[in-house]
Every structure is written in C-alpha cells, then in structure tokens.
Design a protein around this motif. Structure first.
Motif, PDB file in Angstrom:
ATOM      1  N   GLU A 114       0.710 -10.152  16.255  1.00 16.40           N
ATOM      2  CA  GLU A 114       1.348 -11.440  15.937  1.00 16.40           C
ATOM      3  C   GLU A 114       1.018 -11.891  14.513  1.00 16.40           C
ATOM      4  N   ILE A 115      -0.247 -11.727  14.119  1.00 13.80           N
ATOM      5  CA  ILE A 115      -0.656 -12.202  12.794  1.00 13.80           C
ATOM      6  C   ILE A 115      -0.214 -11.229  11.692  1.00 13.80           C
ATOM      7  N   LEU A 116      -0.492  -9.941  11.864  1.00  8.98           N
ATOM      8  CA  LEU A 116      -0.263  -8.987  10.775  1.00  8.98           C
ATOM      9  C   LEU A 116       1.208  -8.634  10.575  1.00  8.98           C
ATOM     10  N   CYS A 117       1.956  -8.537  11.659  1.00  7.05           N
ATOM     11  CA  CYS A 117       3.344  -8.066  11.531  1.00  7.05           C
ATOM     12  C   CYS A 117       4.305  -9.150  11.071  1.00  7.05           C
ATOM     13  N   SER A 118       3.849 -10.405  11.010  1.00  3.70           N
ATOM     14  CA  SER A 118       4.744 -11.497  10.602  1.00  3.70           C
ATOM     15  C   SER A 118       4.528 -11.924   9.148  1.00  3.70           C
ATOM     16  N   GLN A 119       3.613 -11.241   8.434  1.00  4.10           N
ATOM     17  CA  GLN A 119       3.288 -11.674   7.059  1.00  4.10           C
ATOM     18  C   GLN A 119       4.090 -10.914   6.003  1.00  4.10           C
ATOM     19  N   ASP A 120       4.405 -11.613   4.891  1.00  2.00           N
ATOM     20  CA  ASP A 120       4.947 -10.883   3.748  1.00  2.00           C
ATOM     21  C   ASP A 120       3.763 -10.443   2.875  1.00  2.00           C
ATOM     22  N   ASN A 121       4.071  -9.741   1.794  1.00  2.00           N
ATOM     23  CA  ASN A 121       3.017  -9.162   0.961  1.00  2.00           C
ATOM     24  C   ASN A 121       2.039 -10.171   0.377  1.00  2.00           C
ATOM     25  N   HIS A 142     -12.115  -2.748   9.222  1.00  2.00           N
ATOM     26  CA  HIS A 142     -12.397  -3.341  10.530  1.00  2.00           C
ATOM     27  C   HIS A 142     -11.287  -2.984  11.533  1.00  2.00           C
ATOM     28  N   VAL A 143     -10.029  -3.113  11.084  1.00  2.00           N
ATOM     29  CA  VAL A 143      -8.893  -2.786  11.955  1.00  2.00           C
ATOM     30  C   VAL A 143      -8.921  -1.305  12.346  1.00  2.00           C
ATOM     31  N   CYS A 144      -9.281  -0.446  11.394  1.00  2.00           N
ATOM     32  CA  CYS A 144      -9.348   1.002  11.672  1.00  2.00           C
ATOM     33  C   CYS A 144     -10.355   1.333  12.767  1.00  2.00           C
ATOM     34  N   THR A 145     -11.458   0.581  12.814  1.00  2.00           N
ATOM     35  CA  THR A 145     -12.480   0.866  13.833  1.00  2.00           C
ATOM     36  C   THR A 145     -12.045   0.386  15.224  1.00  2.00           C
ATOM     37  N   GLU A 146     -11.041  -0.498  15.272  1.00  2.00           N
ATOM     38  CA  GLU A 146     -10.639  -1.099  16.550  1.00  2.00           C
ATOM     39  C   GLU A 146      -9.321  -0.572  17.095  1.00  2.00           C
ATOM     40  N   THR A 147      -8.610   0.253  16.307  1.00  2.00           N
ATOM     41  CA  THR A 147      -7.288   0.738  16.722  1.00  2.00           C
ATOM     42  C   THR A 147      -7.218   2.248  16.512  1.00  2.00           C
ATOM     43  N   SER A 148      -6.113   2.845  16.939  1.00  2.00           N
ATOM     44  CA  SER A 148      -5.985   4.295  16.777  1.00  2.00           C
ATOM     45  C   SER A 148      -4.531   4.724  16.639  1.00  2.00           C
ATOM     46  N   GLY A 149      -4.345   5.995  16.248  1.00  2.00           N
ATOM     47  CA  GLY A 149      -3.019   6.615  16.210  1.00  2.00           C
ATOM     48  C   GLY A 149      -2.039   5.940  15.260  1.00  2.00           C
ATOM     49  N   SER A 150      -0.759   6.000  15.632  1.00  2.00           N
ATOM     50  CA  SER A 150       0.304   5.439  14.788  1.00  2.00           C
ATOM     51  C   SER A 150       0.172   3.931  14.642  1.00  2.00           C
ATOM     52  N   PHE A 151      -0.349   3.282  15.683  1.00  2.00           N
ATOM     53  CA  PHE A 151      -0.566   1.826  15.641  1.00  2.00           C
ATOM     54  C   PHE A 151      -1.536   1.496  14.509  1.00  2.00           C
ATOM     55  N   ARG A 152      -2.622   2.254  14.420  1.00  2.00           N
ATOM     56  CA  ARG A 152      -3.608   2.044  13.355  1.00  2.00           C
ATOM     57  C   ARG A 152      -2.981   2.305  11.984  1.00  2.00           C
ATOM     58  N   ARG A 153      -2.204   3.374  11.861  1.00  2.00           N
ATOM     59  CA  ARG A 153      -1.602   3.706  10.567  1.00  2.00           C
ATOM     60  C   ARG A 153      -0.612   2.630  10.111  1.00  2.00           C
ATOM     61  N   LEU A 154       0.167   2.105  11.060  1.00  2.00           N
ATOM     62  CA  LEU A 154       1.120   1.037  10.731  1.00  2.00           C
ATOM     63  C   LEU A 154       0.377  -0.206  10.228  1.00  2.00           C
ATOM     64  N   LEU A 155      -0.638  -0.655  10.978  1.00  2.00           N
ATOM     65  CA  LEU A 155      -1.377  -1.864  10.585  1.00  2.00           C
ATOM     66  C   LEU A 155      -2.079  -1.661   9.243  1.00  2.00           C
ATOM     67  N   THR A 156      -2.612  -0.462   9.025  1.00  2.00           N
ATOM     68  CA  THR A 156      -3.297  -0.172   7.754  1.00  2.00           C
ATOM     69  C   THR A 156      -2.325  -0.277   6.583  1.00  2.00           C
ATOM     70  N   LEU A 157      -1.116   0.257   6.762  1.00  2.00           N
ATOM     71  CA  LEU A 157      -0.103   0.167   5.702  1.00  2.00           C
ATOM     72  C   LEU A 157       0.268  -1.288   5.423  1.00  2.00           C
ATOM     73  N   ILE A 158       0.382  -2.093   6.481  1.00  2.00           N
ATOM     74  CA  ILE A 158       0.721  -3.521   6.300  1.00  2.00           C
ATOM     75  C   ILE A 158      -0.410  -4.227   5.548  1.00  2.00           C
ATOM     76  N   ALA A 239       4.192  -3.513  18.011  1.00  2.00           N
ATOM     77  CA  ALA A 239       4.062  -3.867  16.592  1.00  2.00           C
ATOM     78  C   ALA A 239       5.383  -3.665  15.847  1.00  2.00           C
ATOM     79  N   LEU A 240       6.044  -2.527  16.088  1.00  2.00           N
ATOM     80  CA  LEU A 240       7.340  -2.281  15.431  1.00  2.00           C
ATOM     81  C   LEU A 240       8.371  -3.312  15.879  1.00  2.00           C
ATOM     82  N   SER A 241       8.359  -3.612  17.164  1.00  2.00           N
ATOM     83  CA  SER A 241       9.287  -4.594  17.732  1.00  2.00           C
ATOM     84  C   SER A 241       9.050  -5.979  17.118  1.00  2.00           C
ATOM     85  N   ALA A 242       7.776  -6.322  16.881  1.00  2.00           N
ATOM     86  CA  ALA A 242       7.441  -7.611  16.248  1.00  2.00           C
ATOM     87  C   ALA A 242       8.005  -7.672  14.835  1.00  2.00           C
TER      88      ALA A 242
END
Length: 322
Positions: A114-121, A142-158, A239-242
C-alpha cells in the motif's frame, strides 16, 4: 497521480490560524483532572500537518513542554495512535509505518504494498532519505531481508527510485513495444517471465503505464488486470495489481483497501488509521466519493459502525460530513 482526477482533501489549513492560541487551548484541554478529548479533536483535525508542527513548536517555546509527550500521557489506545499520527510529519509517518510492517516476527506485506506501490519517484526519494536517518539502515536493505523472489525485486526497484520522471512526455511507440513485451512474457507463452513485469511496472512513469495498459488491451483484447490474474499470484500479484490500480485511479485503490479493512469480522484498525491519516490532506474526498459509488454506503457510515468513542470521533472529524 493527478492526471486522472483532481485530488480533493478533507483536511485543509485553517485560515485564521494562531499557533500560540492553539497551544494554550491544548494545554488547557490536558491540564488538571481529566482530559477534554473533544477539544483536542476540534483543534488538531481542523489544522494541516504543517500547522500542527507550528503548534508543537509554540507549545515547546511558550509553555516549555513537549506536546506529543503530553498527548501520549493523556490519551490511550487507538485514539492515541490517530492523534500521535496526526502530529507526525507525513514522510516520517510513512517511514514509521514501513518500519512497523517489518519489525519483529512476520511481515505486513499488505502495508508495504500500500505504501510503496502508490508513491511517485519524488515521494519515494523522500521516504528513502528519511528512513535511513530515522532507523540508521537503508530501506532497500531492510525490505530485502523481509521479502523474497520477484516481490522483493519489484519493491527494491521501486525503492531505488528508478521510475521515469512524470514530467517526461509519454512515448506511445515505446508503450506499444512495452505492451508487446508484457504479452510475450505472460499470456503468449507457457510459464511467465516475471522479470519483464517488474521491470516495466517499476520503471515506467504512471502516465506512461496508463498508455501501456491501453495498448495492451488493443493488442490482446484483455485488460492488464485479467493478464496479471491469469499469470501471477501471491504478494507479487498484489503489488503489481496495486500499481495498476494507482495508475488508473488511486482513490479506487484506497477505497477498496478501506472497505476490506472493515469488511467481515473485526476491523483492521492499522490500515483504517493509516489511510485516513495519510490521504486526508491529499485525496480523501475523492476516496469518499469512490467508496460511496463502489459500495452504496458512505465511508463515514461504515467507519461509524466499526468504531466507537473518541477513536470514532477523531476518524469522523478527519473524514468530514460532506
């Protein structure tokens, strides 16, 4: 996110504003035996966050006291959570919510999304800077230690803020190409190349994505939402849907989150509080309108039936009657 709608807040700066008077009135509301909670609600819910910071400064300079500390000692429970949230600068509040979502055992993926996927740069850069100052560790790490896979890669890019600048013009030819890439990575093949999805949805600006999704529909006859549902699952899908929903209509995304927070047994107070506080000065009026259209009842009536006491009164004051 304003290209689809004009953001309308429910909380706006007070016109005849005197921080010293407000500070004195808040001190009076907390002094002596008992607390005048209604006075606290009346003042703080009718001021912008910037004005609340000025009241806090006046409270310190003129009365020699820490306003947030006083509020914490006088209030309790969810009512205290809302009031302390209102006193926190917006970016610091979001950082606190991100930290809470990852602290301790388990991770609140829904809050991260909710927080990360709704922000602009620009917003993301502010969050990243502030998070490191507040918690002495990079948000991405911090996010990397708490998530994994494609979900982690998406959030890291954001988080690393690689999204295209919204002021850049939309490139229609590129949008056609990106739509083709999404189709080739998903519906056109057996299995899914998830990296194509997270690279495009984390890199393109929201206005560029809007055109990509239109082109996808022209190309395939299906919406991007239908494609995601068919190809992807779990937190990565959420996350993608958000992102898709925030591109198309952010108030719709938040209205749905609020409905889910109150639907069924029990109430997800954390989500309810977070969305109402963070959107009150941005587009809570739009969210209210969308909520009523989607669910055939007002957000105010839904919140009233799910909450009680001062907690109910403070949320209703932020939502407003109109």
């Amino acid at each position: 996110m304003s290209w689809y709608y004009v953001p309308k807040p429910t909380v706006v700066p007070a016109e005849s504003f005197n921080p010293s008077e407000d500070a004195a009135a808040l001190r009076k509301a907390m002094k002596g035996f008992g607390t005048d909670e209604q006075a606290i609600i009346d003042i703080l819910c009718a001021r912008s966050n910037f004005q609340r910071q000025q009241i806090e400064a006046a409270f310190k300079n003129e009365l020699g006291r820490d306003l947030v500390k006083d509020l914490k000692s006088e209030l309790s429970g969810k009512f205290e959570d809302v009031i302390v949230g209102l006193m926190t600068p917006p970016v610091n509040y979001l950082c606190k919510q991100l930290y809470k979502a990852m602290d301790g055992i388990g991770t609140d993926e829904k809050a991260l999304i909710e927080i990360l996927c709704s922000q602009d740069n620009d917003q993301m850069h502010d969050i990243v800077r502030t998070y490191e100052v507040m918690y002495d560790r990079p948000l991405a790490e911090h996010v990397c230690t708490e998530t994994s896979g494609s979900f982690r890669r998406l959030l890291t890019l954001i988080i690393t803020g690689t999204r295209q600048d919204p002021s850049e013009p939309v490139d229609v030819d590129l949008a056609v190409e990106q739509a083709k890439q999404l189709y080739s990575a998903g519906e056109a093949k057996l299995g899914t190349d998830e990296s194509v999805f997270y690279k495009i949805l984390a890199h393109a600006s929201f206005s560029q994505l809007e055109v990509v999704f239109d082109e996808y529909k022209k190309l395939t006859g299906r919406t991007i939402e239908q494609a995601l549902k068919a190809e992807i699952s779990g937190d990565f899908y959420d996350a993608l849907s958000a992102i898709v929903e925030c591109v198309q209509m952010a108030p719709h995304f938040f209205a749905k989150k609020l409905f889910k927070a109150m639907d069924g047994l029990g109430t997800d107070d954390k989500t309810l509080i977070r969305i109402i506080i963070t959107r009150a000065e941005i587009d809570l009026q739009n969210i209210k309108d969308e909520f009523e259209q989607m669910y055939n009842k007002t957000l105010l009536s839904a919140v009233k039936s799910e909450t009680s006491g001062d907690y109910k009164r403070v949320l209703c004051a932020l939502i407003g009657d109109a």
